[in-house]
Motif scaffolding. Structure first.
Motif, PDB file in Angstrom:
ATOM      1  N   THR A   1      13.656  -2.436   4.353  1.00 26.14           N
ATOM      2  CA  THR A   1      14.872  -3.174   4.663  1.00 26.14           C
ATOM      3  C   THR A   1      15.763  -3.332   3.328  1.00 26.14           C
ATOM      4  N   ALA A   2      15.136  -3.225   2.267  1.00 26.33           N
ATOM      5  CA  ALA A   2      15.798  -3.302   0.997  1.00 26.33           C
ATOM      6  C   ALA A   2      17.032  -2.183   0.681  1.00 26.33           C
ATOM      7  N   TYR A   3      17.883  -2.607   1.283  1.00 30.34           N
ATOM      8  CA  TYR A   3      18.917  -1.624   1.600  1.00 30.34           C
ATOM      9  C   TYR A   3      19.933  -1.734   0.135  1.00 30.34           C
ATOM     10  N   ARG A   4      19.700  -2.567  -0.655  1.00 32.29           N
ATOM     11  CA  ARG A   4      20.431  -2.433  -2.022  1.00 32.29           C
ATOM     12  C   ARG A   4      19.506  -2.037  -3.272  1.00 32.29           C
ATOM     13  N   CYS A   5      18.254  -1.420  -2.666  1.00 27.35           N
ATOM     14  CA  CYS A   5      17.418  -1.032  -3.742  1.00 27.35           C
ATOM     15  C   CYS A   5      17.065   0.416  -3.661  1.00 27.35           C
ATOM     16  N   ASN A   6      16.794   0.976  -4.780  1.00 26.57           N
ATOM     17  CA  ASN A   6      16.635   2.467  -4.847  1.00 26.57           C
ATOM     18  C   ASN A   6      15.193   2.857  -3.983  1.00 26.57           C
ATOM     19  N   TRP A   7      14.534   1.883  -4.081  1.00 28.52           N
ATOM     20  CA  TRP A   7      13.162   2.269  -3.288  1.00 28.52           C
ATOM     21  C   TRP A   7      13.302   2.451  -1.863  1.00 28.52           C
ATOM     22  N   CYS A   8      14.319   1.999  -1.328  1.00 32.24           N
ATOM     23  CA  CYS A   8      14.448   2.276   0.148  1.00 32.24           C
ATOM     24  C   CYS A   8      14.721   3.775   0.408  1.00 32.24           C
ATOM     25  N   GLY A   9      15.582   4.401  -0.418  1.00 30.80           N
ATOM     26  CA  GLY A   9      15.794   5.796  -0.437  1.00 30.80           C
ATOM     27  C   GLY A   9      14.561   6.494  -0.588  1.00 30.80           C
ATOM     28  N   VAL A  10      13.946   6.340  -1.918  1.00 22.69           N
ATOM     29  CA  VAL A  10      12.879   7.024  -2.323  1.00 22.69           C
ATOM     30  C   VAL A  10      11.621   6.997  -1.384  1.00 22.69           C
ATOM     31  N   CYS A  11      11.443   6.102  -0.745  1.00 26.84           N
ATOM     32  CA  CYS A  11      10.064   6.024   0.259  1.00 26.84           C
ATOM     33  C   CYS A  11      10.467   6.264   1.345  1.00 26.84           C
ATOM     34  N   ASN A  12      11.598   6.172   2.153  1.00 29.53           N
ATOM     35  CA  ASN A  12      11.781   6.561   3.424  1.00 29.53           C
ATOM     36  C   ASN A  12      12.110   8.110   3.427  1.00 29.53           C
TER      37      ASN A  12
ATOM     38  N   ASN B   1       0.634  -1.372   0.101  1.00 30.01           N
ATOM     39  CA  ASN B   1       0.034   0.116   0.035  1.00 30.01           C
ATOM     40  C   ASN B   1       0.878   1.090   0.003  1.00 30.01           C
ATOM     41  N   PHE B   2       2.180   1.140  -0.261  1.00 28.27           N
ATOM     42  CA  PHE B   2       3.191   2.191  -0.243  1.00 28.27           C
ATOM     43  C   PHE B   2       4.166   2.201  -1.147  1.00 28.27           C
ATOM     44  N   ASP B   3       4.254   2.849  -2.314  1.00 24.28           N
ATOM     45  CA  ASP B   3       5.310   2.795  -3.409  1.00 24.28           C
ATOM     46  C   ASP B   3       6.068   3.928  -3.532  1.00 24.28           C
ATOM     47  N   HIS B   4       7.050   3.760  -4.557  1.00 22.90           N
ATOM     48  CA  HIS B   4       7.948   5.031  -4.749  1.00 22.90           C
ATOM     49  C   HIS B   4       7.179   6.208  -5.214  1.00 22.90           C
ATOM     50  N   TYR B   5       6.236   5.869  -5.771  1.00 24.22           N
ATOM     51  CA  TYR B   5       5.373   7.041  -6.200  1.00 24.22           C
ATOM     52  C   TYR B   5       4.717   7.815  -5.131  1.00 24.22           C
TER      53      TYR B   5
END
Length: 637
Positions: free
Chosen positions: A230-241, A176-180
């Motif tokens: 916790t996907a620390y090797r994935c760009n989503w981690c930075g975008v979402c957080n 229910n929460f993505d990089h958009y």
């Protein structure tokens, strides 16, 4: 006993890496921020800092151009009626089966309302004109009326069968929460911060309520149920957080308890930055380095400012040491970049304002030098984060081995298109999110064109992040410049809801560089099941500035068919014993030096996407039948 305990503790501390950024607690942020003193705007600038920004807009030509363009565009936005009718969002947006999937109306509505609110809010701050604030709120109000800021491609029906990346459990059911949504939270946090002085209480509550509903309550206290957390090797981690953290920061005046999500964002983004390579590389490729680092920089800047520099993510050792090494070294003459993994084949990596910020925060001369590659800035953050006044210097060597990733680049210089660039990679096949099965491959770039190319990412569809991705030639080893014994293809270290096998992949055994010649030795053996191919060593020598020699040592049973594959990025013709590669600006010969037969071929490529047409992808193989257990093949280019 105490002495022994002390000795072993000291010994272990000497061996183990120490994370200089310890995990923050809510109380740490509480102590670092004087919340009662906060007065909007405060995320990226304060009221006291605005005169300097206005002065910059008046006197700096780059900033002045950006601002005058923004004012001109705002004439259109001020006259634009705000549509309150939310278009239907398609259910299969990456397949294109219905008009709602393909007409783009929902994404246009989403982006128009969010973006116009953002830019008009900035204009209000710089001019003080209420008309900009009033119109910004109209667009913001429409954006807040969306049921969710998450988009369909990342909701359950489509994303459920995705192979989860490193450090993420396979049992994922909440999407229910993505990089958009992360981008929306980041931008709407700024809208709230910038419009705050101009809004009445109901208007403030409208935006605040949407930020709470669509960002805070979806994540706060539930990090364990969000795969990207916790996907620390994935760009989503930075975008979402970053989106969550900036939302927490902008709402502190009303909700000081949200320092908990600020601490969470700091910790998780710092963990992501720790996964940058020792040379600054990022496994997902250049485009996703940019997305993850870029969005994280907004949160890092705001947090640094609000804590008076106490908590500064720009001090992360991996980022600070190599803030722009990766985009610089994967750049190509002609304002392009290497398209390994899913990064596409587009322009240079990194927006001007991001490189400005990274160079300024780290005083890095190479980052300042790379900034000149990017040309004039074109975003409001080029005003907020201007070019730093630090000395710009090129690297000592134009070639590099990214040791953590085992990518490598060989060249004579950074800018001359008349000199050949050779690049390739080994590394692990453990990124099922954006990785390709391409261990041992290489590409050749010359005179503005790939003569030997990586197909890169042609597009995404509903199956591309499932196991089906490994059947697409763009991601499979069949679509890369590697080799095959009896048709045996490379495998992934991760499949759907199967345990990781971190041994799958290859490594660079040796890398040497000098002014005259570069050399790399790769061992891609463990990227294969090893039923047919027993061992493979690939030597690549770049004799600067124009010649390349590739030598393959292949171990397989006598009688095995060995195919060395090449994907031309230009027109090609098979001549008597060699291949002529013909670009617009020059020709290059690829010459197999052993007794190999050149066999042309082409991949049939069709995405599971009604909007993308079938297409052929050319390649040619240099084939030989093994006479002994060890076969030497050589190719001069």
């Amino acid at each position: 006993m105490k002495k022994l305990t002390y000795f072993y503790t000291a010994f272990l501390l000497g061996l183990l890496p120490i994370n200089t950024h310890a995990q923050l607690q809510k109380t740490d942020i509480d102590k670092a921020i004087n919340i009662p003193s906060l007065k909007h705007p405060y995320l990226y600038f304060t009221e006291a800092e605005k005169p300097a920004l206005i002065q910059r807009i008046a006197n700096d030509p780059e900033s002045n151009d950006i601002f005058r363009k923004l004012e001109a565009e705002a004439k259109m936005w001020l006259a634009m009626p705000v549509d309150r009718s939310i278009p239907v969002q398609g259910k299969n947006t990456r397949a294109g089966w219905t008009d709602a999937d393909t007409n783009g109306k929902y994404s246009k509505y989403y982006n128009t309302n969010r973006n116009n609110a953002f830019y008009l809010a900035f204009l209000y701050q710089m001019t003080g004109e209420q008309k900009y604030a009033d119109k910004a709120f109209e667009f913001a109000d429409a954006f807040c009326d969306l049921t969710t800021w998450t988009q369909r491609a990342h909701e359950f029906p489509i994303i459920y069968s995705r192979i989860m990346p490193y450090n993420v459990p396979d049992d994922q059911v909440n999407f229910n929460f993505d990089h958009y949504n992360g981008d929306a939270g980041r931008m709407m946090a700024a809208v709230y911060d910038w419009l705050y002085p101009a809004l009445n209480q109901e208007q403030k509550d409208r935006i605040r309520g949407a930020l709470l509903e669509k960002v805070v309550t979806r994540v706060r206290g539930d990090y364990e149920f969000h795969w990207w957390a916790t996907a620390y090797r994935c760009n989503w981690c930075g975008v979402c957080n970053s989106g969550v953290g900036l939302t927490g920061l902008t709402l502190l005046t009303e909700h000081p308890q949200l320092t908990d999500i600020v601490a969470e964002s700091y910790n998780r983004i710092n963990n992501m930055l720790n996964e940058l390579g020792v040379d600054g590389g990022w496994q997902e490729g250049g485009g996703y380095w940019n997305y993850g680092v870029h969005t994280s920089a907004f949160f890092a800047d705001a947090l640094k400012r609000i804590t008076n520099g106490k908590y500064n993510l720009f001090e992360n050792e991996r980022l600070k040491t190599n803030p722009a090494t990766f985009p610089l070294f994967i750049s190509l003459p002609g304002k392009r970049s290497l398209n390994f993994e899913d990064s596409g084949g587009g322009g240079l990596i990194g927006s001007p304002h991001l490189i400005n910020k990274l160079a300024a925060e780290t005083s890095n001369a190479q980052a300042a030098w790379y900034r000149d590659f990017l040309g004039q800035g074109n975003d409001i953050f080029d005003i907020l984060w201007p070019r730093p006044e630090i000395e710009a210097k090129p690297p000592d060597s134009p070639s590099i081995h990214f040791r953590t990733l085992d990518w490598w680049v060989m060249r004579s210089d950074f800018t001359n298109p008349d000199n050949v660039l050779v690049a390739g990679k080994a590394g692990m096949n453990d990124d099922p999110h954006h990785g390709h099965l391409d261990i041992g491959q290489f590409v050749i770039y010359w005179k503005g064109a790939y003569f030997i190319q990586d197909l890169g990412r042609i597009g995404y569809d509903e199956k591309y992040f499932d196991e089906a991705r490994f059947d697409y030639p763009e991601a499979s080893s069949i679509g890369h410049n590697v080799l095959y014994v009896n048709g045996e293809k490379q495998i992934s270290g991760k499949y759907y809801k199967q345990p990781y096998d971190y041994s799958v992949g290859g490594k660079v055994l040796e890398f040497r560089t000098s002014q005259e010649q570069d050399y790399v030795l790769m061992d891609p053996t463990n990227a294969y099941p090893k039923k047919e191919l027993k061992k493979w060593l690939r030597h690549v020598v770049h004799d600067k500035p124009l010649a390349t020699l590739v030598v393959d040592e292949v171990y397989a049973l006598p009688g095995s068919k060995i195919e060395v594959r090449f994907h031309p990025g230009v027109d090609y013709s098979v001549e008597d014993g060699f291949v002529m590669l013909s670009g617009k600006e020059g020709k290059m010969a690829l010459i197999p030096l052993m007794d190999q037969e050149i066999v042309p071929g082409k991949h049939a490529s069709q995405f599971v996407n009604a909007t993308k047409e079938f297409h052929w992808l050319d390649y040619f193989d240099a084939e030989i039948i093994a006479k002994n257990e060890r076969t030497i093949l050589a190719t001069a280019i």
